[in-house]
Design a protein around this motif. Structure first.
Motif, PDB file in Angstrom:
ATOM      1  N   GLU A  69     -32.534 -17.613 -34.924  1.00  0.00           N
ATOM      2  CA  GLU A  69     -33.001 -18.904 -34.474  1.00  0.00           C
ATOM      3  C   GLU A  69     -31.941 -19.974 -34.688  1.00  0.00           C
ATOM      4  O   GLU A  69     -31.122 -19.896 -35.588  1.00  0.00           O
ATOM      5  CB  GLU A  69     -34.258 -19.325 -35.246  1.00  0.00           C
ATOM      6  CG  GLU A  69     -35.484 -18.497 -34.904  1.00  0.00           C
ATOM      7  CD  GLU A  69     -36.722 -19.046 -35.549  1.00  0.00           C
ATOM      8  OE1 GLU A  69     -36.611 -20.080 -36.241  1.00  0.00           O
ATOM      9  OE2 GLU A  69     -37.796 -18.462 -35.377  1.00  0.00           O
TER      10      GLU A  69
ATOM     11  N   GLY B  11     -39.951 -22.258 -26.163  1.00  0.00           N
ATOM     12  CA  GLY B  11     -39.385 -23.019 -25.057  1.00  0.00           C
ATOM     13  C   GLY B  11     -38.773 -22.136 -23.987  1.00  0.00           C
ATOM     14  O   GLY B  11     -39.232 -21.017 -23.740  1.00  0.00           O
TER      15      GLY B  11
ATOM     16  N   ASP C 210     -32.249 -24.243 -34.513  1.00  0.00           N
ATOM     17  CA  ASP C 210     -33.077 -25.412 -34.233  1.00  0.00           C
ATOM     18  C   ASP C 210     -34.425 -25.012 -33.651  1.00  0.00           C
ATOM     19  O   ASP C 210     -34.942 -25.624 -32.728  1.00  0.00           O
ATOM     20  CB  ASP C 210     -32.357 -26.354 -33.260  1.00  0.00           C
ATOM     21  CG  ASP C 210     -33.028 -27.729 -33.212  1.00  0.00           C
ATOM     22  OD1 ASP C 210     -33.738 -28.070 -34.180  1.00  0.00           O
ATOM     23  OD2 ASP C 210     -32.853 -28.434 -32.199  1.00  0.00           O
TER      24      ASP C 210
ATOM     25  N   LEU D 141     -36.259 -29.909 -33.075  1.00  0.00           N
ATOM     26  CA  LEU D 141     -37.291 -29.097 -32.452  1.00  0.00           C
ATOM     27  C   LEU D 141     -37.908 -28.124 -33.450  1.00  0.00           C
ATOM     28  O   LEU D 141     -39.103 -27.844 -33.411  1.00  0.00           O
ATOM     29  CB  LEU D 141     -36.710 -28.325 -31.260  1.00  0.00           C
ATOM     30  CG  LEU D 141     -36.551 -29.110 -29.953  1.00  0.00           C
ATOM     31  CD1 LEU D 141     -35.761 -28.298 -28.948  1.00  0.00           C
ATOM     32  CD2 LEU D 141     -37.918 -29.477 -29.374  1.00  0.00           C
ATOM     33  N   LYS D 142     -37.087 -27.613 -34.350  1.00  0.00           N
ATOM     34  CA  LYS D 142     -37.585 -26.667 -35.345  1.00  0.00           C
ATOM     35  C   LYS D 142     -38.660 -27.314 -36.210  1.00  0.00           C
ATOM     36  O   LYS D 142     -39.733 -26.735 -36.438  1.00  0.00           O
ATOM     37  CB  LYS D 142     -36.438 -26.163 -36.213  1.00  0.00           C
ATOM     38  CG  LYS D 142     -36.857 -25.140 -37.251  1.00  0.00           C
ATOM     39  CD  LYS D 142     -35.662 -24.615 -38.018  1.00  0.00           C
ATOM     40  CE  LYS D 142     -36.080 -23.557 -39.028  1.00  0.00           C
ATOM     41  NZ  LYS D 142     -34.932 -23.016 -39.785  1.00  0.00           N
TER      42      LYS D 142
ATOM     43  N   ARG E 126     -41.852 -28.055 -34.168  1.00  0.00           N
ATOM     44  CA  ARG E 126     -42.646 -26.862 -33.871  1.00  0.00           C
ATOM     45  C   ARG E 126     -43.414 -26.363 -35.090  1.00  0.00           C
ATOM     46  O   ARG E 126     -44.530 -25.858 -34.957  1.00  0.00           O
ATOM     47  CB  ARG E 126     -41.725 -25.781 -33.303  1.00  0.00           C
ATOM     48  CG  ARG E 126     -41.370 -26.065 -31.838  1.00  0.00           C
ATOM     49  CD  ARG E 126     -40.222 -25.277 -31.307  1.00  0.00           C
ATOM     50  NE  ARG E 126     -40.129 -25.465 -29.853  1.00  0.00           N
ATOM     51  CZ  ARG E 126     -39.041 -25.280 -29.142  1.00  0.00           C
ATOM     52  NH1 ARG E 126     -37.914 -24.899 -29.744  1.00  0.00           N
ATOM     53  NH2 ARG E 126     -39.052 -25.467 -27.841  1.00  0.00           N
TER      54      ARG E 126
ATOM     55  N   LEU F  52     -42.814 -29.683 -25.924  1.00  0.00           N
ATOM     56  CA  LEU F  52     -42.143 -28.674 -26.743  1.00  0.00           C
ATOM     57  C   LEU F  52     -41.780 -27.450 -25.905  1.00  0.00           C
ATOM     58  O   LEU F  52     -40.722 -26.837 -26.101  1.00  0.00           O
ATOM     59  CB  LEU F  52     -43.036 -28.262 -27.908  1.00  0.00           C
ATOM     60  CG  LEU F  52     -43.254 -29.322 -28.996  1.00  0.00           C
ATOM     61  CD1 LEU F  52     -44.231 -28.809 -30.044  1.00  0.00           C
ATOM     62  CD2 LEU F  52     -41.924 -29.724 -29.646  1.00  0.00           C
TER      63      LEU F  52
ATOM     64  N   LYS G  99     -35.139 -22.331 -31.954  1.00  0.00           N
ATOM     65  CA  LYS G  99     -35.085 -21.529 -30.741  1.00  0.00           C
ATOM     66  C   LYS G  99     -34.347 -20.233 -31.040  1.00  0.00           C
ATOM     67  O   LYS G  99     -33.400 -20.208 -31.801  1.00  0.00           O
ATOM     68  CB  LYS G  99     -34.320 -22.278 -29.626  1.00  0.00           C
ATOM     69  CG  LYS G  99     -35.000 -23.545 -29.176  1.00  0.00           C
ATOM     70  CD  LYS G  99     -34.158 -24.290 -28.181  1.00  0.00           C
ATOM     71  CE  LYS G  99     -33.009 -25.022 -28.803  1.00  0.00           C
ATOM     72  NZ  LYS G  99     -32.252 -25.851 -27.883  1.00  0.00           N
TER      73      LYS G  99
ATOM     74  N   ASP H 151     -38.600 -27.939 -24.343  1.00  0.00           N
ATOM     75  CA  ASP H 151     -37.497 -28.198 -25.284  1.00  0.00           C
ATOM     76  C   ASP H 151     -37.129 -29.675 -25.319  1.00  0.00           C
ATOM     77  O   ASP H 151     -35.956 -30.028 -25.516  1.00  0.00           O
ATOM     78  CB  ASP H 151     -36.250 -27.362 -24.938  1.00  0.00           C
ATOM     79  CG  ASP H 151     -36.488 -25.871 -25.072  1.00  0.00           C
ATOM     80  OD1 ASP H 151     -37.197 -25.480 -26.011  1.00  0.00           O
ATOM     81  OD2 ASP H 151     -35.951 -25.098 -24.247  1.00  0.00           O
ATOM     82  N   ASP H 152     -38.098 -30.564 -25.119  1.00  0.00           N
ATOM     83  CA  ASP H 152     -37.846 -32.000 -25.040  1.00  0.00           C
ATOM     84  C   ASP H 152     -38.404 -32.680 -26.291  1.00  0.00           C
ATOM     85  O   ASP H 152     -39.589 -33.034 -26.355  1.00  0.00           O
ATOM     86  CB  ASP H 152     -38.498 -32.572 -23.775  1.00  0.00           C
ATOM     87  CG  ASP H 152     -38.059 -33.991 -23.468  1.00  0.00           C
ATOM     88  OD1 ASP H 152     -37.635 -34.701 -24.414  1.00  0.00           O
ATOM     89  OD2 ASP H 152     -38.146 -34.409 -22.299  1.00  0.00           O
TER      90      ASP H 152
ATOM     91  N   ARG I 242     -27.189 -25.592 -25.204  1.00  0.00           N
ATOM     92  CA  ARG I 242     -28.086 -24.690 -24.489  1.00  0.00           C
ATOM     93  C   ARG I 242     -27.276 -23.682 -23.711  1.00  0.00           C
ATOM     94  O   ARG I 242     -26.239 -24.010 -23.137  1.00  0.00           O
ATOM     95  CB  ARG I 242     -29.002 -25.454 -23.532  1.00  0.00           C
ATOM     96  CG  ARG I 242     -30.022 -26.328 -24.220  1.00  0.00           C
ATOM     97  CD  ARG I 242     -31.079 -26.800 -23.268  1.00  0.00           C
ATOM     98  NE  ARG I 242     -31.837 -25.683 -22.719  1.00  0.00           N
ATOM     99  CZ  ARG I 242     -32.847 -25.833 -21.863  1.00  0.00           C
ATOM    100  NH1 ARG I 242     -33.203 -27.024 -21.458  1.00  0.00           N
ATOM    101  NH2 ARG I 242     -33.504 -24.787 -21.415  1.00  0.00           N
TER     102      ARG I 242
ATOM    103  N   GLU J 186     -31.597 -17.505 -30.784  1.00  0.00           N
ATOM    104  CA  GLU J 186     -30.214 -17.814 -30.478  1.00  0.00           C
ATOM    105  C   GLU J 186     -29.442 -16.596 -30.051  1.00  0.00           C
ATOM    106  O   GLU J 186     -29.164 -15.717 -30.849  1.00  0.00           O
ATOM    107  CB  GLU J 186     -29.532 -18.400 -31.700  1.00  0.00           C
ATOM    108  CG  GLU J 186     -28.123 -18.803 -31.395  1.00  0.00           C
ATOM    109  CD  GLU J 186     -27.383 -19.275 -32.622  1.00  0.00           C
ATOM    110  OE1 GLU J 186     -26.370 -19.924 -32.427  1.00  0.00           O
ATOM    111  OE2 GLU J 186     -27.791 -18.989 -33.735  1.00  0.00           O
TER     112      GLU J 186
END
Length: 410
Positions: free
Chosen positions: A25, A399, A27, A349-350, A353, A315, A29, A318-319, A136, A31
């Motif tokens: 992961e 996301g 943030d 974001l982490k 969430r 979310l 998401k 990813d905003d 991204r 990876e």
């Protein structure tokens, strides 16, 4: 030498699995998952070369430029699976797949790699990149014309691939969890088992670019690309070995023909196994009928669910800024609800969430037995439950990286 084996990693339909490893992961998401990327901000262009011809080995060059027209250099790109630039190359017949990693030349923004096309015609080249500016992953596609006779596309469907191998033969057998067919927009668990020529399970897969395998898929129309890696623990040293079974999370983007290429390394040699599928159209495109039963929620509870849905939608996109703005509206009458204050204070974001999980606990209580609300569970995320107002899965915890991961519980 450590040996890793891969049993069933997770099942989207059954919602049984271990959560995604924190090592994968960034943030909040995964990876990077590679199969759902952002819009390209970098332009890729293959430079002309009169020696591009079927059977020729050519030092090819590709140029990367930003939106401002300036060259993109390696210091502007993140490392993803040991490389900053992955080139995913395929011919029109989906027969000649190549995975290259170009080196920087003396000219900024220009990168060189060895290119040996088997056929003539147009080759599509996807530059798989992760710009630091956007944080991204993205694909930038270009084409290159090759002299010679092009091969014809044969939409062969197969789930078994035999590979001669440099030392011995191997068989790669592909299945899906519950024998689920591939469907556009729907997450499915794809499992591949590696066997020796005499049918024994093979556990000698070697590390390759930070993983035991790389799976890349192309649509028959060559308008989409998928790039995923096995679920589970990745190799930590060159001595680690994997197999016999690997599991991949796949979400086909579009209906139609799909060709998947599995790249592994055995005895120091890259081996490729190819599989063909017909991806069905998404059933979620059918308009859902309005709920028959009446809701028993109070006006205040309905307002809470409306603001909750706005946070979830942000979310999933990813905003973070939009999620925080929706959280402000949510907090006006619900500041004491678990997770709301943490959601307002989140600066990543982490964090957002993690706070959203607590807010979702309240939303699930309200949505229970109410028409028009669907409780969703994602087996890739610990505590990854949420509520939606449509059946089309849009995962707020993963996301764009794994937007379709989840299944309806109610």
């Amino acid at each position: 030498m450590k040996l890793f084996t891969y049993p069933l990693a997770f099942a989207v339909a059954l919602c049984v699995s271990a959560p995604i490893s924190k090592a994968h992961e960034k943030d909040g998401k995964p990876e990077p998952a590679h199969h759902a990327a952002g819009a390209a901000t970098i332009k890729a262009e293959m430079l002309p070369n009169e020696f591009y011809a079927a059977g020729n080995s050519v030092p090819a060059e590709i140029r990367l430029t930003g939106a401002d027209g300036k060259p993109v250099t390696l210091d502007q790109l993140e490392v993803a699976h040991t490389k900053q630039i992955h080139l995913l190359i395929i011919d029109e017949s989906l027969s000649d797949y190549q995975h290259a990693h170009p080196d920087a030349t003396e000219t900024p923004g220009v990168y060189r790699f060895n290119f040996k096309p088997r056929f003539g015609g147009n080759y599509h080249v996807w530059a798989d990149l992760h710009p630091k500016a956007t944080d991204r992953q993205e694909y930038s596609m270009t084409t290159v014309a090759v002299k010679g006779e092009p091969a014809l596309l044969k939409e062969t469907v197969n789930t078994t691939a035999d590979v001669a191998g440099a030392v011995a033969g191997y068989r790669f057998v592909l299945t899906t969890e519950g024998n689920e067919p591939l469907q556009a927009g729907k997450a499915v668990l794809v499992k591949i088992k590696v066997l020796t020529a005499d049918g024994r399970e093979f556990t000698g897969l070697e590390p390759l670019m930070g993983a035991f395998a790389h799976m890349v898929g192309f649509t028959g129309a060559l308008d989409s690309v998928t790039h995923v890696h096995p679920l589970g623990k990745e190799p930590e040293t060159d001595a680690d070995r994997g197999g016999p079974e690997m599991s991949f999370h796949v979400v086909p983007e579009k209906p139609g023909y799909l060709k998947l290429f599995l790249q592994t390394q055995i005895h120091g040699v890259n081996e490729f196994a190819a599989f063909g599928f017909n991806v069905a159209a998404p059933v979620a495109d059918i308009e859902e009928p309005a709920p028959v039963a009446a809701s028993t929620l109070t006006p205040a509870q309905k307002t809470f669910m409306e603001h909750y849905e706005a946070v979830r939608s942000a979310l999933a996109a990813d905003d973070l800024k939009a999620a925080q703005a929706a959280a402000v509206a949510l907090s006006k009458e619900n500041a004491e609800v678990g997770g709301v204050k943490a959601l307002l204070k989140s600066d990543s974001l982490k964090q957002a969430r993690e706070a959203f999980k607590l807010v979702s606990a309240e939303a699930m209580k309200l949505a229970a037995k109410q028409p028009g609300y669907y409780v969703i569970a994602c087996p890739m995320v610990a505590g990854g439950n949420w509520v939606q107002t449509t059946k089309r899965i849009a995962n707020p915890y993963l996301g764009a990286a794994m937007l379709g991961c989840g299944a309806i519980k109610n």
